[in-house]
Design a protein around this motif. Structure first.
Motif, PDB file in Angstrom:
ATOM      1  N   THR A   1       0.872  -0.978  -0.249  1.00 30.39           N
ATOM      2  CA  THR A   1      -0.159   0.400   0.127  1.00 30.39           C
ATOM      3  C   THR A   1       1.064   0.935  -0.293  1.00 30.39           C
ATOM      4  N   PHE A   2       0.315   2.583  -1.123  1.00 29.38           N
ATOM      5  CA  PHE A   2       0.737   3.734  -0.708  1.00 29.38           C
ATOM      6  C   PHE A   2       0.086   4.422  -0.427  1.00 29.38           C
ATOM      7  N   SER A   3       0.970   5.266  -0.723  1.00 25.65           N
ATOM      8  CA  SER A   3       0.589   6.958  -0.526  1.00 25.65           C
ATOM      9  C   SER A   3       0.295   7.918  -1.595  1.00 25.65           C
ATOM     10  N   ASP A   4      -0.886   8.461  -1.877  1.00 24.30           N
ATOM     11  CA  ASP A   4      -1.650   8.565  -3.247  1.00 24.30           C
ATOM     12  C   ASP A   4      -0.489   9.379  -3.984  1.00 24.30           C
ATOM     13  N   GLY A   5       0.396   9.225  -5.303  1.00 23.37           N
ATOM     14  CA  GLY A   5       0.842  10.263  -5.877  1.00 23.37           C
ATOM     15  C   GLY A   5       1.572   9.252  -6.445  1.00 23.37           C
ATOM     16  N   VAL A   6       2.261   8.289  -5.716  1.00 21.13           N
ATOM     17  CA  VAL A   6       3.558   7.484  -5.903  1.00 21.13           C
ATOM     18  C   VAL A   6       3.476   6.417  -7.017  1.00 21.13           C
ATOM     19  N   PHE A   7       2.349   6.070  -7.427  1.00 24.99           N
ATOM     20  CA  PHE A   7       2.107   4.948  -9.128  1.00 24.99           C
ATOM     21  C   PHE A   7       0.568   5.784  -8.671  1.00 24.99           C
ATOM     22  N   VAL A   8       0.448   6.017 -10.172  1.00 24.91           N
ATOM     23  CA  VAL A   8      -0.270   6.299 -10.787  1.00 24.91           C
ATOM     24  C   VAL A   8      -1.152   5.202 -11.178  1.00 24.91           C
TER      25      VAL A   8
ATOM     26  N   SER B   1       0.640  13.529 -20.706  1.00 26.38           N
ATOM     27  CA  SER B   1       0.175  15.148 -21.264  1.00 26.38           C
ATOM     28  C   SER B   1      -0.650  15.829 -20.293  1.00 26.38           C
ATOM     29  N   LEU B   2      -1.707  15.234 -19.574  1.00 22.21           N
ATOM     30  CA  LEU B   2      -1.982  15.775 -18.309  1.00 22.21           C
ATOM     31  C   LEU B   2      -1.077  16.347 -18.023  1.00 22.21           C
ATOM     32  N   GLY B   3       0.090  15.610 -17.615  1.00 26.30           N
ATOM     33  CA  GLY B   3       0.827  16.452 -16.803  1.00 26.30           C
ATOM     34  C   GLY B   3       1.316  17.314 -17.129  1.00 26.30           C
ATOM     35  N   ASN B   4       1.775  17.872 -17.931  1.00 23.59           N
ATOM     36  CA  ASN B   4       2.065  19.058 -18.565  1.00 23.59           C
ATOM     37  C   ASN B   4       1.028  20.622 -18.200  1.00 23.59           C
ATOM     38  N   TYR B   5      -0.081  20.402 -17.903  1.00 27.44           N
ATOM     39  CA  TYR B   5      -1.173  21.398 -16.755  1.00 27.44           C
ATOM     40  C   TYR B   5      -1.095  21.393 -15.394  1.00 27.44           C
ATOM     41  N   PRO B   6      -1.589  21.727 -14.289  1.00 30.09           N
ATOM     42  CA  PRO B   6      -1.360  22.252 -13.229  1.00 30.09           C
ATOM     43  C   PRO B   6      -1.697  20.932 -11.838  1.00 30.09           C
ATOM     44  N   MET B   7      -1.296  20.168 -12.966  1.00 29.05           N
ATOM     45  CA  MET B   7      -2.278  18.904 -11.539  1.00 29.05           C
ATOM     46  C   MET B   7      -1.559  17.338 -11.584  1.00 29.05           C
ATOM     47  N   LYS B   8      -1.575  16.264 -10.836  1.00 29.73           N
ATOM     48  CA  LYS B   8      -1.167  15.016 -10.962  1.00 29.73           C
ATOM     49  C   LYS B   8      -1.964  13.990 -11.704  1.00 29.73           C
ATOM     50  N   VAL B   9      -1.949  13.292 -12.259  1.00 26.98           N
ATOM     51  CA  VAL B   9      -3.045  11.879 -12.711  1.00 26.98           C
ATOM     52  C   VAL B   9      -3.076  11.094 -11.068  1.00 26.98           C
ATOM     53  N   LEU B  10      -3.927  11.026 -10.569  1.00 28.63           N
ATOM     54  CA  LEU B  10      -3.454   9.910  -8.779  1.00 28.63           C
ATOM     55  C   LEU B  10      -4.074   9.052  -9.836  1.00 28.63           C
ATOM     56  N   GLY B  11      -5.219   8.577 -10.079  1.00 30.44           N
ATOM     57  CA  GLY B  11      -5.938   7.500 -10.642  1.00 30.44           C
ATOM     58  C   GLY B  11      -6.024   7.593 -12.273  1.00 30.44           C
ATOM     59  N   VAL B  12      -6.821   6.296 -13.114  1.00 27.21           N
ATOM     60  CA  VAL B  12      -7.505   6.528 -13.709  1.00 27.21           C
ATOM     61  C   VAL B  12      -8.845   4.577 -14.050  1.00 27.21           C
ATOM     62  N   GLU B  13      -9.295   5.405 -14.013  1.00 24.14           N
ATOM     63  CA  GLU B  13     -10.821   4.317 -13.123  1.00 24.14           C
ATOM     64  C   GLU B  13     -11.389   4.050 -14.792  1.00 24.14           C
TER      65      GLU B  13
ATOM     66  N   ARG C   1      -9.014  10.223 -11.579  1.00 29.97           N
ATOM     67  CA  ARG C   1      -8.083  11.193  -9.909  1.00 29.97           C
ATOM     68  C   ARG C   1      -7.460  11.875 -10.498  1.00 29.97           C
ATOM     69  N   VAL C   2      -7.857  13.581  -9.821  1.00 30.54           N
ATOM     70  CA  VAL C   2      -5.869  14.396 -10.367  1.00 30.54           C
ATOM     71  C   VAL C   2      -6.091  14.981  -8.925  1.00 30.54           C
ATOM     72  N   GLY C   3      -4.129  15.905  -8.463  1.00 23.65           N
ATOM     73  CA  GLY C   3      -4.860  16.091  -7.448  1.00 23.65           C
ATOM     74  C   GLY C   3      -3.758  17.235  -7.953  1.00 23.65           C
ATOM     75  N   SER C   4      -2.841  18.016  -7.123  1.00 21.38           N
ATOM     76  CA  SER C   4      -2.191  19.242  -7.255  1.00 21.38           C
ATOM     77  C   SER C   4      -0.490  19.330  -6.875  1.00 21.38           C
TER      78      SER C   4
END
Length: 176
Positions: free
Chosen positions: A92-99, A136-148, A173-176
């Motif tokens: 188990t990891f914290s959010d953001g370690v891996f997509v 490509s979404l990493g080019n914006y001021p957000m971080k993709v945390l998960g994809v369902e 699911r995105v974060g900053s």
């Protein structure tokens, strides 16, 4: 990786004989590529294996472990390599370690979510498209945390069953 487990797998390959007569341990008849593929098939966490025969009585095996790139989660989480292959259980990891990917694309092949090793939740092509979208979404001021992935869904199980979600739709699911 456990070197003893890899040694036991290698010993399993070398047991027995070819054509019921010639021992598999005969250094002249060991197929390095067949031996390599045998180990890769039996240890999903390996990226590469090199076999050498330094002496007549020994075999040297060098391995390169896969680097986890993503994780796929159902009831538990598993590591996913750069090609979208599920290959090992993940802690188990914290959010953001891996997509983190969840669900399965309509072209995915995971038949048992409790044991998805050596399977894909999306075809290679679909997985590469998803990775491209995440990057490509990493080019914006957000971080993709998960994809369902909603490739094979029962809309009655969704939190908002009235949403117009269909096969091959995704949620992020995105974060900053």
């Amino acid at each position: 990786l456990d070197p003893v487990a890899i040694q036991k797998i290698a010993e399993g390959y070398l047991q027995g004989s070819r054509a019921w007569v010639i021992p598999r341990t005969n250094e002249l008849l060991i197929s390095k590529s067949e031996f390599r593929n045998y180990i890769l098939d039996h240890v999903p966490g390996l990226d590469d294996v090199t076999i050498s025969i330094p002496t007549r009585t020994s075999v040297a095996i060098s391995v390169v472990e896969k680097k986890p790139m993503f994780e796929w989660c159902a009831a538990t989480c598993f590591f996913v390599d750069q090609n979208g292959l599920v290959y090992d259980a993940a802690p188990t990891f914290s959010d953001g370690v891996f997509v983190t990917f969840g669900g399965q694309a309509s072209d995915g092949v995971i038949t048992d979510p409790t044991n998805p090793l050596n399977q894909r939740f999306a075809s290679r092509a679909e997985f590469q498209n998803l990775v491209g979208l995440v990057r490509s979404l990493g080019n914006y001021p957000m971080k993709v945390l998960g994809v369902e992935l909603f490739g094979q869904i029962n809309t009655s199980e969704l939190m908002y069953p009235d949403l117009m979600i269909g096969p091959d739709d995704i949620a992020m699911r995105v974060g900053s």
